[in-house]
Scaffold this motif. Structure first.
Motif, PDB file in Angstrom:
ATOM      1  N   LYS A 157       0.842  -1.195   0.000  1.00 52.69           N
ATOM      2  CA  LYS A 157       0.000   0.000   0.000  1.00 52.69           C
ATOM      3  C   LYS A 157       0.875   1.241   0.000  1.00 52.69           C
ATOM      4  O   LYS A 157       2.066   1.191   0.347  1.00 52.69           O
ATOM      5  N   LEU A 158       0.283   2.343  -0.376  1.00 48.53           N
ATOM      6  CA  LEU A 158       0.955   3.632  -0.362  1.00 48.53           C
ATOM      7  C   LEU A 158       0.260   4.520   0.669  1.00 48.53           C
ATOM      8  O   LEU A 158      -0.972   4.556   0.723  1.00 48.53           O
ATOM      9  N   PHE A 159       1.042   5.177   1.501  1.00 47.45           N
ATOM     10  CA  PHE A 159       0.460   6.149   2.425  1.00 47.45           C
ATOM     11  C   PHE A 159       1.225   7.463   2.296  1.00 47.45           C
ATOM     12  O   PHE A 159       2.370   7.493   1.802  1.00 47.45           O
ATOM     13  N   GLU A 160       0.580   8.535   2.717  1.00 42.01           N
ATOM     14  CA  GLU A 160       1.184   9.861   2.586  1.00 42.01           C
ATOM     15  C   GLU A 160       1.343  10.520   3.952  1.00 42.01           C
ATOM     16  O   GLU A 160       0.560  10.270   4.868  1.00 42.01           O
ATOM     17  N   THR A 161       2.361  11.343   4.064  1.00 46.30           N
ATOM     18  CA  THR A 161       2.598  12.082   5.299  1.00 46.30           C
ATOM     19  C   THR A 161       3.142  13.457   4.948  1.00 46.30           C
ATOM     20  O   THR A 161       3.883  13.611   3.967  1.00 46.30           O
ATOM     21  N   ASN A 162       2.756  14.448   5.708  1.00 48.40           N
ATOM     22  CA  ASN A 162       3.135  15.824   5.408  1.00 48.40           C
ATOM     23  C   ASN A 162       4.652  16.009   5.411  1.00 48.40           C
ATOM     24  O   ASN A 162       5.363  15.378   6.193  1.00 48.40           O
ATOM     25  N   TRP A 163       5.134  16.892   4.543  1.00 51.69           N
ATOM     26  CA  TRP A 163       6.558  17.227   4.558  1.00 51.69           C
ATOM     27  C   TRP A 163       7.002  17.644   5.956  1.00 51.69           C
ATOM     28  O   TRP A 163       8.057  17.234   6.419  1.00 51.69           O
ATOM     29  N   ASP A 164       6.194  18.460   6.601  1.00 48.77           N
ATOM     30  CA  ASP A 164       6.511  18.893   7.962  1.00 48.77           C
ATOM     31  C   ASP A 164       6.157  17.757   8.924  1.00 48.77           C
ATOM     32  O   ASP A 164       4.985  17.428   9.108  1.00 48.77           O
ATOM     33  N   PRO A 165       7.152  17.139   9.561  1.00 46.64           N
ATOM     34  CA  PRO A 165       6.863  15.986  10.425  1.00 46.64           C
ATOM     35  C   PRO A 165       6.043  16.337  11.657  1.00 46.64           C
ATOM     36  O   PRO A 165       5.493  15.445  12.299  1.00 46.64           O
ATOM     37  N   TYR A 166       5.959  17.620  11.992  1.00 48.78           N
ATOM     38  CA  TYR A 166       5.192  18.028  13.164  1.00 48.78           C
ATOM     39  C   TYR A 166       3.789  18.509  12.794  1.00 48.78           C
ATOM     40  O   TYR A 166       3.037  18.953  13.671  1.00 48.78           O
TER      41      TYR A 166
END
Length: 371
Positions: free
Chosen positions: A291-300
């Motif tokens: 699967k593919l998941f996404e996460t914001n560039w800003d880790p916080y």
């Protein structure tokens, strides 16, 4: 580029260290925890040997290293408690390149053991042993058919080397103004990166196939891309902003143009189709989940919306996160004296980008079973 020496996370506990800037990688471990624990419990059922051997590839040196160990340990403990399974001992091998700060990992082991004891409050727990394994995972690491589970998180987008023709003074394939795949990267260079990925991944699968026991499994997570178009990949757009930052230093006379032209990152984020194609080509593993998941560039930034509430702070957070990973490579090539100015410009460029568009990393996680 001396990858075995220079490719490691920034050591220490300073503000720019990996220790202080590894939340992005932690979020990936949290995302993939259910899949990992499910596989570990399946392996407990099928385990024929009193010892389960687990290898973490590209373990690095932050708290994330032992967070992974803890996740495996909890899954095994839960299985033994719920199903009254036979006693199982756990052998962990923590693998990374020789430049990794293994000392930090092992200095935190006693604290980790104490936390395990406190969690179980005198209840029987599996015996576990932890050892370091300094070497490239693009080589054989352990004896044949000795490993039950391989795990790797945020590592396999790194190539074993730069494609031929992209380094040295006489470069037959120039990638002018870029430090990786950028908007102006020639198609022939993109093709070379893709071929290097295919070559590396096939080798990786072959090596791990030799080391895994029958029905042994792997859980792999790495940066990739959402669409087929390489140029639109968010990872490449991020490196494009980093290229602009280095270019600014060239224009100000702080970095020689030749230094920029002779530097390329050995990184390639594949698409899901490319990953599936390599697994099929190897014919050595069954792909049990992808699967593919996404996460914001800003880790916080844990928000799910499209708004960036503080683009300046987000730019700084992204810059610190990337610096914690890239600083040793950039120090080796450009020199330490320009790093602060470089990542200051990079933070500014990222902030300008985020005002226009909130962008996310794309990560691919897959589980594989040995045939």
């Amino acid at each position: 580029m001396k990858m075995e020496h220079d490719l490691h996370m920034t050591k220490g506990e300073e503000e720019t260290s990996y220790f202080k800037n590894s939340r992005l990688q932690e979020k990936a471990l949290v995302e993939t925890k259910p899949v990992l624990q499910k596989i570990v419990m399946e392996m407990c059922v099928d385990l024929l040997h009193p010892t389960m051997t687990i290898v973490d590839l590209g373990c690095s040196s932050s708290d994330n290293t032992l967070f992974f160990v803890s996740n495996v340990f909890k899954a095994v403990s839960y299985h033994l408690e719920k199903f009254s399974g036979h006693p199982t001992e756990l052998q962990f091998f923590l693998n990374d390149l020789p430049g990794n700060d293994f000392n930090r990992v092992f200095q935190s082991l006693q604290r980790f053991r104490n936390s395990i004891d406190m969690d179980h409050k005198g209840e029987p727990i599996p015996a576990f042993y932890i050892a370091g394994l300094p070497s490239s995972y693009y080589t054989r690491l352990l004896p044949r058919r000795s490993v039950h589970l391989f795990h790797s998180s945020y590592c396999l987008h790194w190539r074993s080397r730069l494609p031929d023709g992209l380094e040295g003074k006489k470069r037959p394939y120039p990638n002018e103004g870029n430090i990786g795949i950028g908007a102006t990267t020639p198609p022939c260079v993109v093709k070379m990166y893709k071929e290097q990925f295919q070559k590396d991944m096939l080798l990786f699968l072959q090596l791990r196939h030799e080391e895994l026991v029958a029905n042994g499994q792997m859980v792999l997570t790495f940066l990739g891309r959402k669409h087929d178009d390489v140029y639109s990949a968010s990872l490449n757009r991020l490196y494009g902003l980093l290229s602009q930052s280095v270019q600014s230093l060239v224009e100000e006379g702080l970095v020689e143009k030749e230094k920029l032209e002779s530097f390329n990152l050995p990184v390639y984020g594949p698409s899901m189709d490319e990953v599936k194609a390599v697994v099929d080509q190897s014919q050595q593993f069954e792909l049990t989940n992808i699967k593919l998941f996404e996460t914001n560039w800003d880790p916080y930034d844990d928000s799910e919306g499209n708004d960036v509430h503080d683009s300046v702070q987000s730019g700084i957070n992204v810059a610190n996160c990337l610096r914690a990973v890239m600083e040793p490579l950039f120090t080796s090539h450009f020199g330490e004296s320009v790093l602060d100015e470089l990542f200051k410009k990079f933070a500014y460029n990222v902030a300008l980008h985020l005002v226009k568009e909130k962008t996310k990393y794309s990560a691919i996680t897959l589980s594989l079973k040995r045939r």
